[in-house]
Enzyme design. Structure first.
Site: not given
Length: 806
Positions: A383-384, A753, A710, A390
């Site tokens: 993920g970002p 998105k 996309s 963590t």
């Protein structure tokens, strides 16, 4: 011939002549018996002085023949020192001055040599060579000492005797016979000769003394050598005393150490560090009950360690190795006793949202509990930045009641960081895996390996390949670290990996992990996270109390929208920290009272944080013809892309800018071909117009690399908007790939998105029909207020984008 002074004899001036007639009653002086011609024996060791009684070993056949001849005739031989040792010495190779000697006794030896006992009598000088080669015969002139009966000679004699007495008393090499001779000899010349014969003087210097006829000069030369010998003896005595003192000190220290060890043992105190190490290692090695290769290797290293001295370099290497071995958790792990309901409570208390992530972790724990299997598994959280990867790993450890160990492999280029260094290297140490096990002291912890998508490669090795052996359940049951070089079972470890993107992770590594996506948070979730987690943490970090601040939901939403619109909440936390630091300054300087409650409004937030980074009017909307809104997935989460197109006169072509990758350029080429074909059929723009204009297609924010299948339908809509002069429907975004025949193909990252679209105020999203199944994975609170339009063809896309036109 080697000469060896073993016995000293002070010969008198007269000797019995066995060949004299028994009837002759007169005593004949020995000097009258000495022959004028004499057989010469070359000496190789040192000269022999007159007045010496000594054995002489002769091995050379020519010299033996010469001695036999002399023994049968006169009974006298001459002894002279060789200048330089040669294989076949002649008369020219010896010194001119030597000593005449009488052969007293001859003994034949079994090896063919002879041993003669001689008594040297007088100095001689070679006057003429009768026979140059062996047996050497020379005519000699006998030399008399030049004596001076003066006070200086008497003083020198007394000094020599005194010095020799002192030397003999302090030197154990002096025999009693030597001491008696020193006392009994009273002739100055003989005293000088005797002293020179027993001193350690180079043979050249001894020859000079032999050649000195003047007794006074001879005594002076000997006196100088006695002084040198005495100085040498003093130095020797000092060195010996120092050595004796050191030995005595070492012996004393040894006995004291032994006594101290005995006392400490009686009192139960720790003994010598080496003994303490041996005792500690011995007990721990016995407690682990090693078997097979491990037992053989460890016991061998332990036995080697016992015989090493603490000061040797090998001692430190062996000790560090044994220290590593005995600190590792070799024993099987204890049975797991976690409760699923408690685990759910831990995950809920630690994290807001992330329902699909929590659900997947609970499923994993339930299966593990049902199988009653402690073998580890591999979870990959993707993920970002700032979405809590963590902290999810820490929560897994808490939910399972296991110790947690984390290390990052971002930028790691050396595989030795994973598998350790070989013990042949200086400063060798085990890899991160074994280091972590030494710290947690259990065989079944939770290991978090951060940033696996950022591992590097270099000439030193490939750490991602080394990590495969650690993670693969088929291999890690007998993982072999280079430093330890023993099989160690890692299969009980629960591995949790984190990454921002899957693109740079090697495929073999992905195959061994179970991927869990963390997509990011919408504004409402960020507000709840701030209230429950970020605010208490930030207040504690900056020394503030809960009673001193109060944020409204609208203010938190304003911070989220204006200053922290990214997928994660890390920037949100940073902005809260910034606010609280400024508040701390005001409290310390007295600008604000301690009992005043900080309840900021929008103006005060902007005063403390500056103008918002993101504004509502910055939201990317298609406001003019030739623009359209696309949705993209990046490693930082989802994002919106405003695609623009503009024509200008020139030879018909398509120009692309905006740092597009190869995939996106292909999509743009397909879009341009499809639009020209469609426009011709619909009568939008003529062939002449296409041939006389260049279309410039651009994606702003070009510093950010963009690539992926996309954006095909978005670029197609942009080009049609430009040709038709129509603006697309407001607050509409789209994502999907276009085929050359107009089919809309599926895409990935729909959840990210959708979150990005919601953050930017999008109300409608066009998606490929094949992605409808992905809508079920998106939480309702994310989809709330957004209308999705599934499409199969490009014509359906145009129907939603231009409802009045198609």
């Amino acid at each position: 011939m080697d000469s060896d002074t073993s016995k000293i004899l002070d010969t008198s001036d007269t000797v019995d002549n066995t060949s004299a007639s028994k009837e002759e009653k007169a005593v004949i002086p020995i000097e009258e018996l000495l022959p004028k011609k004499i057989n010469l024996i070359p000496l190789t060791g040192r000269p022999i002085y007159p007045g010496i009684f000594t054995p002489l070993l002769i091995n050379d056949p020519d010299d033996i023949r010469s001695v036999e001849e002399a023994y049968g005739n006169t009974g006298f031989i001459g002894l002279s020192l060789l200048k330089n040792e040669t294989e076949e010495p002649g008369a020219a190779d010896v010194y001119q001055i030597g000593a005449a000697a009488r052969i007293i006794k001859k003994i034949n030896l079994p090896d063919g040599g002879i041993n003669i006992l001689i008594s040297t009598l007088k100095r001689f000088k070679i006057r003429k060579v009768v026979n140059e080669k062996k047996p050497i015969v020379v005519a000699v002139q006998y030399l008399e000492d030049e004596e001076d009966d003066t006070l200086e000679v008497k003083a020198l004699l007394r000094g020599l005797i005194g010095e020799m007495r002192e030397l003999s008393e302090n030197n154990p090499l002096f025999t009693e016979e030597m001491r008696l001779n020193i006392v009994n000899i009273d002739h100055p010349g003989k005293i000088a000769d005797f002293t020179a014969s027993i001193l350690s003087i180079p043979k050249e210097e001894q020859q000079k003394i032999l050649e000195t006829i003047n007794v006074r000069e001879r005594m002076e030369k000997v006196f100088i050598h006695i002084k040198k010998e005495k100085e040498l003896l003093e130095v020797q005595r000092k060195i010996q005393a120092d050595l004796d003192m050191r030995i005595e000190k070492n012996q004393r220290e040894y006995f004291l150490h032994e006594e101290l060890k005995s006392i400490k043992k009686e009192l139960g105190l720790s003994s010598d560090p080496k003994d303490a190490d041996e005792e500690k290692f011995g007990k721990l090695i016995a407690s682990f009950q090693f078997e097979g290769e491990v037992k053989e290797t460890v016991e061998s290293e332990f036995e080697k360690f016992k015989f090493l001295e603490p000061n040797s370099p090998e001692y430190i290497v062996a000790r560090n190795y044994l220290e590593t071995v005995v600190t590792l958790p070799w024993n099987p792990p204890e049975p797991e006793g976690y409760d699923i309901e408690e685990a759910q409570k831990v995950l809920d208390s630690d994290h807001y949202g992330l329902e699909d992530v929590k659900k997947r972790i609970i499923e994993y724990l339930a299966v593990r509990k049902l199988k009653n299997d402690t073998k580890g598994s591999i979870i990959l959280l993707v993920g970002p930045p700032g979405v809590g990867k963590t902290s999810v790993g820490k929560s897994i450890a808490r939910a399972m009641n296991k110790p947690f160990f984390r290390f990052s492999v971002g930028g790691m280029r050396d595989e030795a960081e994973i598998k350790g260094h070989r013990r042949t290297y200086i400063g060798a140490m085990p890899g991160k895996i074994l280091q972590g096990l030494k710290i947690v002291k259990t065989k079944a912890p939770v290991f978090m390996i951060d940033e696996i998508d950022k591992m590097g490669q270099s000439y030193q090795g490939d750490p991602s390949s080394a990590l495969l052996e650690v993670l693969d359940p088929e291999q890690n049951v007998s993982f072999r670290d280079h430093y330890l070089d023993l099989p160690f079972d890692l299969s009980h470890i629960v591995f949790v990996l984190t990454a921002n993107t899957l693109d740079s992770i090697p495929r073999p590594l992905l195959d061994r992990a179970e991927i869990i996506q963390l997509s990011g948070y919408i504004d409402a979730e960020k507000v709840e996270i701030a209230k429950n987690y970020l605010l208490p943490k930030s207040l504690e970090k900056n020394g503030l109390k809960k009673s001193q601040v109060k944020y409204s939901k609208q203010i938190l939403l304003h911070i989220a929208n204006g200053y922290a619109r990214e997928a994660g909440v890390r920037n949100f936390e940073k902005n809260l920290d910034k606010l609280h630091r400024k508040l701390a300054v005001e409290l310390v300087t007295g600008e604000r009272g301690e009992k005043d409650v900080f309840t900021p409004d929008t103006a005060e937030i902007e005063k403390m944080l500056g103008k918002p980074i993101f504004r509502d009017d910055d939201v990317k909307y298609a406001k003019v013809p030739g623009t359209a809104i696309g949705l993209a997935w990046t490693s930082m989460g989802g994002d919106t892309l405003l695609i623009e197109a503009l024509p200008y006169r020139g030879k018909g072509a398509l120009k692309l800018t905006g740092q597009m990758g190869n995939v996106m350029k292909e999509s743009a080429s397909i879009a341009w071909t499809w639009v020209r074909n469609f426009a011709e059929k619909q009568g939008i723009g003529s062939l002449k117009w296409f041939e006389s204009h260049i279309i410039h297609l651009h994606i702003p924010e070009g510093a950010t690399p963009k690539d992926g299948p996309s954006a095909g339908i978005t670029m197609t809509v942009t080009l049609l908007s430009l040709l038709s002069g129509k603006v697309i429907k407001p607050k509409l975004a789209m994502t999907g790939e276009l085929s050359l025949t107009g089919q809309v193909l599926p895409i990935g990252g729909l959840k990210e998105k959708t979150i990005a679209a919601r953050r930017n105020g999008i109300k409608e999203i066009i998606i490929p029909a094949a992605n409808v199944r992905d809508l079920e994975k998106i939480p309702e609170k994310v989809k709330k207020g957004i209308q999705f339009h599934p499409v199969n063809t490009m014509e359906e896309v145009l129907h939603h984008a231009f409802p009045d036109m198609f």
